[in-house]
Design an enzyme around this catalytic site. Sequence first.
Site, mmCIF file in Angstrom:
data_model
loop_
_atom_site.group_PDB
_atom_site.id
_atom_site.type_symbol
_atom_site.label_atom_id
_atom_site.label_comp_id
_atom_site.label_asym_id
_atom_site.label_seq_id
_atom_site.Cartn_x
_atom_site.Cartn_y
_atom_site.Cartn_z
ATOM 1 N N HIS A 167 20.999 39.491 66.008
ATOM 2 C CA HIS A 167 21.754 39.508 66.124
ATOM 3 C C HIS A 167 23.386 38.781 65.046
ATOM 4 O O HIS A 167 23.532 40.866 64.403
ATOM 5 C CB HIS A 167 21.337 37.976 64.412
ATOM 6 C CG HIS A 167 20.423 37.459 64.986
ATOM 7 N ND1 HIS A 167 19.932 37.677 65.639
ATOM 8 C CD2 HIS A 167 19.871 35.843 64.713
ATOM 9 C CE1 HIS A 167 18.902 36.441 65.920
ATOM 10 N NE2 HIS A 167 19.367 35.531 65.165
ATOM 11 N N ARG A 459 12.795 34.359 74.830
ATOM 12 C CA ARG A 459 13.688 33.290 73.409
ATOM 13 C C ARG A 459 14.399 32.488 74.450
ATOM 14 O O ARG A 459 15.322 33.104 74.788
ATOM 15 C CB ARG A 459 14.115 33.572 72.070
ATOM 16 C CG ARG A 459 14.502 32.239 71.653
ATOM 17 C CD ARG A 459 14.836 32.489 70.400
ATOM 18 N NE ARG A 459 16.369 32.732 69.888
ATOM 19 C CZ ARG A 459 17.417 32.313 68.633
ATOM 20 N NH1 ARG A 459 16.677 31.161 68.316
ATOM 21 N NH2 ARG A 459 18.490 31.976 69.116
ATOM 22 N N GLU A 569 13.583 24.391 63.514
ATOM 23 C CA GLU A 569 14.535 24.633 63.041
ATOM 24 C C GLU A 569 15.653 24.088 62.380
ATOM 25 O O GLU A 569 16.609 24.223 61.609
ATOM 26 C CB GLU A 569 15.615 26.082 63.103
ATOM 27 C CG GLU A 569 16.093 25.168 65.457
ATOM 28 C CD GLU A 569 16.192 26.615 66.335
ATOM 29 O OE1 GLU A 569 16.806 27.363 65.485
ATOM 30 O OE2 GLU A 569 16.012 26.222 67.484
ATOM 31 N N ASP A 613 19.585 27.456 60.952
ATOM 32 C CA ASP A 613 20.144 26.867 61.028
ATOM 33 C C ASP A 613 19.697 25.216 60.561
ATOM 34 O O ASP A 613 20.444 24.831 60.088
ATOM 35 C CB ASP A 613 18.973 26.220 63.086
ATOM 36 C CG ASP A 613 20.257 27.005 64.009
ATOM 37 O OD1 ASP A 613 21.273 26.781 64.237
ATOM 38 O OD2 ASP A 613 19.875 28.276 64.437
ATOM 39 N N ARG A 651 14.305 34.602 59.350
ATOM 40 C CA ARG A 651 15.189 34.906 57.730
ATOM 41 C C ARG A 651 16.317 36.072 57.617
ATOM 42 O O ARG A 651 16.375 36.754 58.592
ATOM 43 C CB ARG A 651 14.178 35.712 56.557
ATOM 44 C CG ARG A 651 13.099 34.951 56.423
ATOM 45 C CD ARG A 651 12.395 35.962 54.759
ATOM 46 N NE ARG A 651 13.271 35.454 53.816
ATOM 47 C CZ ARG A 651 13.580 36.411 52.485
ATOM 48 N NH1 ARG A 651 13.050 38.073 53.779
ATOM 49 N NH2 ARG A 651 14.303 36.783 52.332
ATOM 50 N N ARG A 783 27.301 28.069 66.201
ATOM 51 C CA ARG A 783 26.375 28.982 65.579
ATOM 52 C C ARG A 783 25.772 29.306 64.052
ATOM 53 O O ARG A 783 26.841 29.452 63.791
ATOM 54 C CB ARG A 783 25.846 30.729 66.364
ATOM 55 C CG ARG A 783 25.294 30.398 67.610
ATOM 56 C CD ARG A 783 25.635 31.379 68.766
ATOM 57 N NE ARG A 783 24.600 31.710 70.224
ATOM 58 C CZ ARG A 783 23.151 30.827 70.433
ATOM 59 N NH1 ARG A 783 22.689 30.645 69.235
ATOM 60 N NH2 ARG A 783 22.546 31.131 71.146
#
Length: 813
Positions: A167, A459, A569, A613, A651, A783
Site C-alpha cells: 500500500h 485480490r 469494506e 474503506d 488495518r 482510494r
Amino acid sequence: LGPEPEPEGRAGGGARAGMDFMQISRIGSKKFLRQDETLLRGIFYQMLRTHDNKLANKVEIIFALSQAWTNSGAEEDFQALETYMNKLNPEESIMVASVFSNMLNLHNLSEDVQTAQQEMAERVGEMNRETRSTDETFQKLLKMGTTAEEIYSYLCNQRIELVLTAHPTQALRRSLLKKNAAIRRALTSLHATKMSSEDKTECLESIQGNIESAFRTDELNRKKPWPQDEMRHGLSYFHESIFEGAAKFLRRMDTALAGIGQPPLPLDRSIFTFGSWMGGDRDGNPNVTAECTRDVVLLACTAATDLYFQQVEKLMFDLSMWRCSKELQDYVDEKVERTRSQLMANEAVVFERKRRNYSDFWRPVSANQPYRMVLEDIRDRLHDTREALHMCFSNSASVIDFLEEQNAYISEDQILRPLLMLHASLCESGDHMVANGRLKDCIRQINTFGLSVMKLDIRQEADRHADTMNAITESLGIGSYRDWSEKEKISYLLGELQSNRPLMPRDAKYSEEVKEVINTFTIISQMPRSSLGNYVISMATSASDVLCVTLLQKECGVKDLLHVVPLFERLGDLEEAPNTLRNLFSCDWYLDHIRGNSNNDALMQECMLGYSDSGKDAGRLAAAYALYKAQEELTAVASEFEVSLVFFHGRGGTVGRGGGPLHLAIRSQPANTVNGNLRVTIQGEIIEHSFADPNLCFRTFDLYTSATLEHTLNPPPGPKQEWRDLMAELSRLSCEKFRNVVYQDPKFIEYFKTATPEREIGRMNIGSRPTKRKQNAGIESLRAIPWVFAWTQTRFGLPVWLGIGTAIQSVVD
C-alpha cells in the site's frame, strides 16, 4: 539547531568520540532520545555547513524563529517567521524543506533506536514494560487460574499470519531506507557494544557518511515502481531481520514455556506464517497482470531457496558427528551403493560443485559423516531448485510442471523429511543440544516460511468476476448473468460447480478485461499451491461473489482450489455481511467444499474486514462500531452452521485507517472472535516500523503472540446493552454528519483538493497502484489510502474526527 561547534579534526570524530553513549536503563528514555537526537542533528548540521553555509544559516534562522513562536505563541513572532519564509525563492524553499525533512527523518531513526533499546532493557528486567510481553501474559493467566497445560495447548495451536502489502504509504525510496538502516545499526552499536575510541570514531564516521549520502540522494522516485520492485523490497526484510528473527523468537518461547514447566513447542508447529499482496493485489491496479503475478511468485520462491541454501551450508559445518540412528545409517548405505553404481569420478563431482560456486565440501563426503551425506543431497537439490526457478523467468511453461521435471522442491514436506530424520537421529544418539541448535531453527523456519517466504494472496474486485461470468453466459446464449437475481445466480453457479462438463466455449471472444481475469486463474493453476495463499474478493456483497470465484478456479484448471475470502469494506456491506454469510452457508455443496478444502476436515471460513474503506465511507466512529458488530454477528452465523470463522483484519498504520497500539487493538476485539487465529495486514510504512531491525522484529512477534493468547484465554467482557444503544446513536449521528460534509456538500471536493496535496500525491511514484479506482471520478472513487495520506500531510486529520464531536455533543445535549 545543533550542539555546540566542535574542534577541527576527523569528520564525525573529535569531541564526539569521547562521548559516553550510556545505556537507556541508566539515563531513562527521554534523555536517551535527546542524546541520540542531538548527536544526529549535530552531525547533519556540520555536514550542511560544509556543503552550503548559506543554506545552513537560513535553516538556523528559520529554526530560531519557529522556536521563538512555539515558546511565546505571540502573533508578532509568527508574522516574523512568515515574513522570512515568504522572502525565500522557490529553489531555496525546496532546499529548506528538504533539510527539515532530513532532520525529521533522523529524529524518527533516533526514536526507533530508543524503542529497540527500551525493549531490550525491559526484556532483561532493567526497566518496567509499557506493554505486556508473552512472559507477563503467562504469569497473568496463571494467576487467573489458567493451568500451564492449557497455556501450552493454546499456544501450540495458535496461528497468526502477517500479510505484507505494498500500500502506497511508504514515501521513502528503498535507497534511503537502506541508508537509514545503516545509521540505525551504527547508532545501536554505540550503545550496545564496548568500543575503543578508534572504533567509536569509525562508527561515528559511518553515521556521518550515511547521513551525507542520504542528503545528497534524490528523495523522490523518478519512475513508478513495478509490483515486482515492491515484492523485492518486501523480501529484503526477510533477509535483514524476519528470517532469523522468527527462529530466535521461537527459541525464546521454548525458554518461556520451560519457565512454567512445559516442553518446547513441537517441531511441526509455527506460531507465525507470512503472506503477501505484492503483485497479487490487482484491485484497480492495471500493473498487476497474470504475468506479474507469476514473476512475484518466482521471486519469493527464489528468495526462500537462497535462504535455505545458506542455512544448509552452515549446517554442513555444524553436523560433523559420526554416531547416528539405524534409519540414517540405512540412508547412507543406500547412497553409497547408489553412487558406486553410477561410477561418477570424484574429479567430476568436484568440478560440478566448483561450477555451482559451493562455499565448501567440494569433494564427496565420506560414509563416516552420515549427516553431511544427507545435507549435501539437500544442498544439491536446493541448487537445482534455484536454477529451475531462474529458468522459469525466461519461459512461459507451467511452473509446477517445469519444477517437477527438474527434480526441484515443490512442497515443504520434501525438504522437511530428511531434516527431521537428522534431528531424530541426533536425539536418539544423545546429542540433544546439537539437535536443538541450528538444525531445529532451520526446521522451524521451513514450517514458518515454506518454500516461498510469503504465500501470495490474489485480490480482485467482485465486479470483475461478475463481468467475466456475464461474458461467459452471453457467449453460451443463456442470457445476461448480471441481470439475474441472487437466487438465480446461486442456482446456476452451484449447478456448474457440480457438473463435469467444461463451461467456457473454446471459440468465445472476450474483452481484454475478461481475458485478464481468465489468464489470472490460469496462472494460478500453473503455480505450486505452497506458494499461494487465499483469493480475496474486494467489494464483496453477496454469496454469489464467492461461488463465482470458486467456479472460475475450477474451470481454469486449479486443482487445489484457493480459499475464497469475501472482503466487507463499506458500511452497508458490513451491515449486510451476516446475511451474505448465511446465504453462503445455506448451500450444502459449499459446506462440503470448505470441509474438504481444510487441513483437518473441520469447517473453516475466512472473512476479511476493511478498516480503510469503511472509515472513508462512514467516518471513523461509525466504521469502528460497524466492524465490532459485524464480527459479533458473523461469528454467531458461523456458529449456527458449526463453521470456524477466521477474521482477516485489513488495518492500516494511521488511526484513520484502523491503526493504533497493536496489543490494545487485538485485546479490544469482541469476545470469541480471535480464538487463537488471527490474520492481519502489515501495510506500507508499518513494515519498516515493525521489522526494520532484529529488536523491532522481536518486539512485533512478542506483541502479537501475547495479545492473541490473552484474548483467547481471557476474552474481554461484552458491553452492556445501554452502551450498545449509546454507541448505535453516536454512530448514526457521526455517520450522518460525515456524509453530509464529505459526500453532499458541493464545495467539499474543491476544498479537499485545495487544502491537501492530493494531486501531488497522485503524481508521486510511491507505489505501483493508481490513487483512484476510476479516473475523473469523485471522492467515492478515490482510494482510502491516498484519502487519509493527503489529510495526514496537513496534520488536519479530518478522516479521524469528522462527525465525532457533533455526535457526542448531540447526545450530551
